[in-house]
Design a protein around this motif. Structure first.
Motif, PDB file in Angstrom:
ATOM      1  N   SER A  36       0.833  -1.198   0.000  1.00 31.88           N
ATOM      2  CA  SER A  36       0.000   0.000   0.000  1.00 31.88           C
ATOM      3  C   SER A  36       0.867   1.248   0.000  1.00 31.88           C
ATOM      4  CB  SER A  36      -0.921   0.019   1.226  1.00 31.88           C
ATOM      5  OG  SER A  36      -1.839  -1.041   1.183  1.00 31.88           O
ATOM      6  N   ILE A  37       0.652   2.114  -0.952  1.00 32.64           N
ATOM      7  CA  ILE A  37       1.339   3.412  -0.987  1.00 32.64           C
ATOM      8  C   ILE A  37       0.540   4.414  -0.158  1.00 32.64           C
ATOM      9  CG2 ILE A  37       2.105   5.295  -2.482  1.00 32.64           C
ATOM     10  CD1 ILE A  37       2.422   3.173  -4.716  1.00 32.64           C
ATOM     11  N   ARG A  38      -0.730   4.450  -0.381  1.00 34.25           N
ATOM     12  CA  ARG A  38      -1.656   5.210   0.468  1.00 34.25           C
ATOM     13  C   ARG A  38      -3.004   4.512   0.403  1.00 34.25           C
ATOM     14  NH1 ARG A  38      -5.163   8.139  -2.592  1.00 34.25           N
ATOM     15  NH2 ARG A  38      -4.565   8.594  -4.752  1.00 34.25           N
ATOM     16  N   TRP A  39      -3.774   4.598   1.483  1.00 37.57           N
ATOM     17  CA  TRP A  39      -5.069   3.932   1.523  1.00 37.57           C
ATOM     18  C   TRP A  39      -5.934   4.588   2.588  1.00 37.57           C
ATOM     19  CZ3 TRP A  39      -6.445   0.472  -2.108  1.00 37.57           C
ATOM     20  CH2 TRP A  39      -7.660  -0.203  -1.933  1.00 37.57           C
ATOM     21  N   ASP A  40      -7.065   5.108   2.179  1.00 38.75           N
ATOM     22  CA  ASP A  40      -7.962   5.791   3.115  1.00 38.75           C
ATOM     23  C   ASP A  40      -9.366   5.207   2.999  1.00 38.75           C
ATOM     24  OD1 ASP A  40      -6.113   7.858   4.092  1.00 38.75           O
ATOM     25  OD2 ASP A  40      -6.208   8.637   2.056  1.00 38.75           O
TER      26      ASP A  40
END
Length: 270
Positions: A36-40
């Motif tokens: 995951s690089i970014r996950w919201d």
């Protein structure tokens, strides 16, 4: 490959509900094939509760909403780097033993037709890995992809009898066939960027994993006739679709519920 995902699930009620609670399994798995690089994950108007990682290695997070609740909107936005692992789930930490996935459920009940399909497909196979590949091919041949023919509660046996279904039905049928041969198998939820022909696949996806001694869990996507590669984002797993559902919840009140889902998946680097 670097994939971006925007996934919005909205529940609307024709009469306000007193309260709503959601259990979300909407987080990318941790293993060698993806990062995951970014996950919201957000729930509009909701309060984030506790989170934990279950015995299968999946992150689960709770949310609650106080009434009056006319709408629940769950949004996922993120970026994931994926690597083709030829379907092998290497580096995934979990404590549930593989034999736990030999247990049947209503959705994966083994009837005579499934038993026959499994036995005929595996006849002459060299080893467990060969049997697993043969089972996936047999399910792909027995159930044609046909949206709208089945529903959320269609069982593997029913889909096989119809000869048509969607990815959920392919996964359930493959799981049932594997368990008929004493191969542990489980349902996996996630996303798929594109089919082999390159067409965008703008929906959540599902496939099966089969345990092969000496290798571990291996993914098989009978709906697309392949093993998961860099086009796939893996979220979570379970005995069947109900157990592996990315969103589970309950709303308290008398209102009727309507569901709307939009998923956009794109590649920004290959």
């Amino acid at each position: 490959m670097i994939l971006t995902i925007n996934h919005v699930t909205t529940y609307r009620y024709d009469a306000p509900m007193r309260a709503a609670v959601q259990s979300l399994r909407l987080f990318p798995s941790r293993f060698d094939g993806q990062r995951s690089i970014r996950w919201d994950v957000t729930v509009e108007g909701g309060t984030r509760g506790g989170s934990f990682r279950d015995g299968a290695g999946d992150k689960v997070e709770g949310w609650s909403m106080r009434g009056p609740v006319a709408e629940v909107s769950i949004a996922v936005a993120g970026q994931v780097e994926t690597i083709d692992m030829a379907g092998v789930l290497r580096g995934h930490r979990e404590i549930v033993p593989p034999f736990a996935y030999l247990r049947e459920t209503v959705a994966t009940w083994i009837d005579d037709a499934i038993e026959t399909l499994a036995q005929e497909a595996a006849a002459g196979a060299d080893d467990a890995l060969d049997r697993a590949h043969r089972l996936s091919a047999a399910v792909a041949g027995a159930i044609a992809y046909a949206p709208g023919v089945t529903h959320a509660h269609t069982t593997a046996a029913e889909a096989l009898e119809l000869g048509e279904g969607v990815c959920q039905d392919h996964a359930h049928a493959l799981i049932a066939c594997a368990r008929a041969l004493d191969l542990p198998a489980r349902y996996v939820s996630g996303y798929l960027y594109a089919r082999d022909d390159g067409e965008p696949h703008e929906a959540s996806h599902a496939w099966a994993e089969i345990w092969v001694d000496g290798i571990g869990w291996i993914g098989f996507d009978a709906a697309n006739g392949c093993c998961p590669d860099e086009r796939y984002i893996r979220l979570g797993s379970g005995l069947d679709a109900r157990e592996a559902a990315p969103i589970k919840g309950i709303a308290m009140g008398a209102g009727e519920e309507k569901l709307d889902v939009t998923v956009a998946l794109d590649a920004i680097q290959q």
